[in-house]
Design an enzyme around this catalytic site. Structure first.
Site, PDB file in Angstrom:
ATOM      1  N   GLY A  13       0.825  -1.217   0.000  1.00 14.36           N
ATOM      2  CA  GLY A  13       0.000   0.000   0.000  1.00 14.36           C
ATOM      3  C   GLY A  13       0.852   1.257   0.000  1.00 14.36           C
ATOM      4  N   TYR A  62     -12.884  -1.652  11.474  1.00 19.06           N
ATOM      5  CA  TYR A  62     -11.517  -1.113  11.464  1.00 19.06           C
ATOM      6  C   TYR A  62     -10.870  -1.308  12.846  1.00 19.06           C
ATOM      7  CZ  TYR A  62      -7.738   2.287  10.579  1.00 19.06           C
ATOM      8  OH  TYR A  62      -6.508   2.895  10.418  1.00 19.06           O
ATOM      9  N   LYS A  67      -7.500  -3.574  13.669  1.00 17.66           N
ATOM     10  CA  LYS A  67      -6.272  -2.982  14.215  1.00 17.66           C
ATOM     11  C   LYS A  67      -5.937  -3.559  15.595  1.00 17.66           C
ATOM     12  CE  LYS A  67      -5.434  -0.432  10.631  1.00 17.66           C
ATOM     13  NZ  LYS A  67      -4.291  -0.764   9.754  1.00 17.66           N
TER      14      LYS A  67
HETATM   15  N1  LIG Z   1      -3.899   8.176   8.278  1.00 13.38           N
HETATM   16  C1  LIG Z   1      -4.089   7.891   9.559  1.00 13.38           C
HETATM   17  O1  LIG Z   1      -4.442   8.771  10.360  1.00 13.38           O
HETATM   18  C2  LIG Z   1      -3.867   6.488  10.066  1.00 13.38           C
HETATM   19  C3  LIG Z   1      -3.959   6.284  11.441  1.00 13.38           C
HETATM   20  C4  LIG Z   1      -3.740   5.017  11.950  1.00 13.38           C
HETATM   21  C5  LIG Z   1      -3.424   3.975  11.095  1.00 13.38           C
HETATM   22  N2  LIG Z   1      -3.346   4.188   9.763  1.00 13.38           N
HETATM   23  C6  LIG Z   1      -3.004   3.043   8.903  1.00 13.38           C
HETATM   24  O2  LIG Z   1      -1.894   3.352   8.091  1.00 13.38           O
HETATM   25  C7  LIG Z   1      -1.959   2.603   6.874  1.00 13.38           C
HETATM   26  C8  LIG Z   1      -1.821   3.554   5.688  1.00 13.38           C
HETATM   27  O3  LIG Z   1      -2.928   4.431   5.663  1.00 13.38           O
HETATM   28  P1  LIG Z   1      -2.913   5.870   4.972  1.00 13.38           P
HETATM   29  O4  LIG Z   1      -3.409   6.832   5.969  1.00 13.38           O
HETATM   30  O5  LIG Z   1      -1.619   6.105   4.315  1.00 13.38           O
HETATM   31  O6  LIG Z   1      -4.091   5.693   3.904  1.00 13.38           O
HETATM   32  P2  LIG Z   1      -4.107   5.893   2.333  1.00 13.38           P
HETATM   33  O7  LIG Z   1      -5.507   5.604   1.933  1.00 13.38           O
HETATM   34  O8  LIG Z   1      -3.498   7.165   1.930  1.00 13.38           O
HETATM   35  O9  LIG Z   1      -3.144   4.732   1.842  1.00 13.38           O
HETATM   36  C9  LIG Z   1      -3.511   3.398   1.897  1.00 13.38           C
HETATM   37  C10 LIG Z   1      -2.896   2.687   0.703  1.00 13.38           C
HETATM   38  O10 LIG Z   1      -3.291   1.317   0.760  1.00 13.38           O
HETATM   39  C11 LIG Z   1      -3.677   0.953  -0.552  1.00 13.38           C
HETATM   40  N3  LIG Z   1      -4.601  -0.176  -0.556  1.00 13.38           N
HETATM   41  C12 LIG Z   1      -5.938  -0.166  -0.281  1.00 13.38           C
HETATM   42  N4  LIG Z   1      -6.449  -1.389  -0.455  1.00 13.38           N
HETATM   43  C13 LIG Z   1      -5.411  -2.188  -0.846  1.00 13.38           C
HETATM   44  C14 LIG Z   1      -5.310  -3.549  -1.200  1.00 13.38           C
HETATM   45  N5  LIG Z   1      -6.376  -4.359  -1.192  1.00 13.38           N
HETATM   46  N6  LIG Z   1      -4.091  -4.037  -1.567  1.00 13.38           N
HETATM   47  C15 LIG Z   1      -3.015  -3.220  -1.588  1.00 13.38           C
HETATM   48  N7  LIG Z   1      -3.050  -1.916  -1.276  1.00 13.38           N
HETATM   49  C16 LIG Z   1      -4.250  -1.423  -0.914  1.00 13.38           C
HETATM   50  C17 LIG Z   1      -4.302   2.210  -1.153  1.00 13.38           C
HETATM   51  O11 LIG Z   1      -4.345   2.122  -2.570  1.00 13.38           O
HETATM   52  C18 LIG Z   1      -3.397   3.283  -0.622  1.00 13.38           C
HETATM   53  O12 LIG Z   1      -2.319   3.545  -1.478  1.00 13.38           O
HETATM   54  C19 LIG Z   1      -3.299   1.862   6.919  1.00 13.38           C
HETATM   55  O13 LIG Z   1      -3.094   0.553   7.397  1.00 13.38           O
HETATM   56  C20 LIG Z   1      -4.094   2.654   7.930  1.00 13.38           C
HETATM   57  O14 LIG Z   1      -5.104   1.894   8.528  1.00 13.38           O
HETATM   58  C21 LIG Z   1      -3.570   5.425   9.207  1.00 13.38           C
END
Ligand SMILES: NC(=O)c1ccc[n+]([C@@H]2O[C@H](COP(=O)([O-])OP(=O)(O)OC[C@H]3O[C@@H](n4cnc5c(N)ncnc54)[C@H](O)[C@@H]3O)[C@@H](O)[C@H]2O)c1
Length: 250
Positions: A12, A155, A159
């Site tokens: 991702g 979600y 997590k």
């Molecule tokens: N942004 C936040 O505040 C936050 C907080 C806690 C945890 N997270 C976690 O961090 C990680 C990244 O999130 P982010 O904020 O960068 O979100 P984002 O949506 O910008 O990036 C997520 C990426 O995962 C990819 N993705 C989605 N489904 C997929 C699949 N089936 N196979 C492969 N790739 C896939 C998307 O195309 C995207 O590029 C996630 O696991 C999210 O749950 C984010």
């Protein structure tokens, strides 16, 4: 250069936190495998890294909820680089909706992309790390794995499960000198949080919960990932590193 010549797969990683992790690891000299659901965007991301950091890269389309695609990601990496030093299970989705309105399809999608993927990717990569007798596995949990957040029951479940699964995987893989850890980010500015942060009232509410008084950047998580992937963390395993500006301390 704390990761010089290491081979790192980040799922991702075409954008957001995944790309932030890729960039921080590239700065430290790692060669990077970018994987995501769109091949062209993976290639765009690798081009940026190669140009800026003069490292080797590989772009592989991979839906992390699909076992065949995950196996292909690992095979392509081995074909090009012959080893896997670091696996970052980063890909994730969020679908907002109350428990009563959420469908079985929503539930399955979230659990498959966020949680089953950690099983599939780790299971596919670990045999190579076992052969090497070294490896670092890092999965993205969340503060939503520790406390409840409205309207994202699936979600939160995914997590929270990553936090406990990280401990279990650390136990199983310790004998092979493989460290397994997680990172639990707070609110980070990415496409995932764009809707919440565009809403002034919601943003103010989120900042009020964050003692350091700002939204996090993908690089904040990237730097934590570099630490866990480096030799500095050789005695750290089964741990979830909370990087949340103090959110969970309240
Ligand atoms: N942004 C936040 O505040 C936050 C907080 C806690 C945890 N997270 C976690 O961090 C990680 C990244 O999130 P982010 O904020 O960068 O979100 P984002 O949506 O910008 O990036 C997520 C990426 O995962 C990819 N993705 C989605 N489904 C997929 C699949 N089936 N196979 C492969 N790739 C896939 C998307 O195309 C995207 O590029 C996630 O696991 C999210 O749950 C984010």
């Amino acid at each position: 250069m704390r990761l010089k010549n290491k081979i790192a797969i980040i799922t991702g990683s075409r954008r957001g936190i995944g790309f932030g992790i890729a960039e921080e690891m590239a700065k430290e000299g790692a060669n990077i495998v970018i994987s995501d659901i769109d091949q062209k965007e993976c290639e765009n991301a690798t081009k940026k890294l190669t140009k800026k950091y003069k490292i080797k890269t590989l772009a592989v389309k991979c839906d992390v909820s699909n076992k065949n695609e995950v196996d292909n990601l690992i095979q392509q990496t081995i074909k090009k680089f012959k080893r896997i030093d670091i696996l970052v299970n980063n890909a994730g989705i969020v679908r907002f909706g109350s428990l009563l309105k959420k469908t079985e399809t929503d539930w399955d999608a979230t659990i498959d992309v966020n949680l089953k993927s950690v099983f599939l990717c780790t299971k596919a990569a670990a045999p190579y790390m076992i052969k090497q007798k070294s490896g670092k596995i890092i999965s993205l949990a969340s503060i939503a794995g520790f406390v409840g957040f409205d309207n994202i029951s699936d979600y939160c479940a995914s997590k929270g499960a990553i936090v406990t699964m990280t401990k279990e995987m650390a136990l199983e893989l310790a004998q092979y000198n493989i460290n397994v850890n997680a990172i639990a980010p707070g609110i980070i500015k990415t496409k995932m949080t764009a809707g919440m942060l565009a809403n002034k009232k919601q943003k103010a509410g989120l900042l009020a919960q964050t003692p350091l008084g700002r939204v996090g950047k993908p690089a904040d998580i990237g730097k934590a990932a570099v630490y866990l992937a480096s030799e500095d963390a050789n005695f750290v395993t089964g741990h979830t590193l909370v990087v949340d500006g103090g959110w969970l301390s309240r």
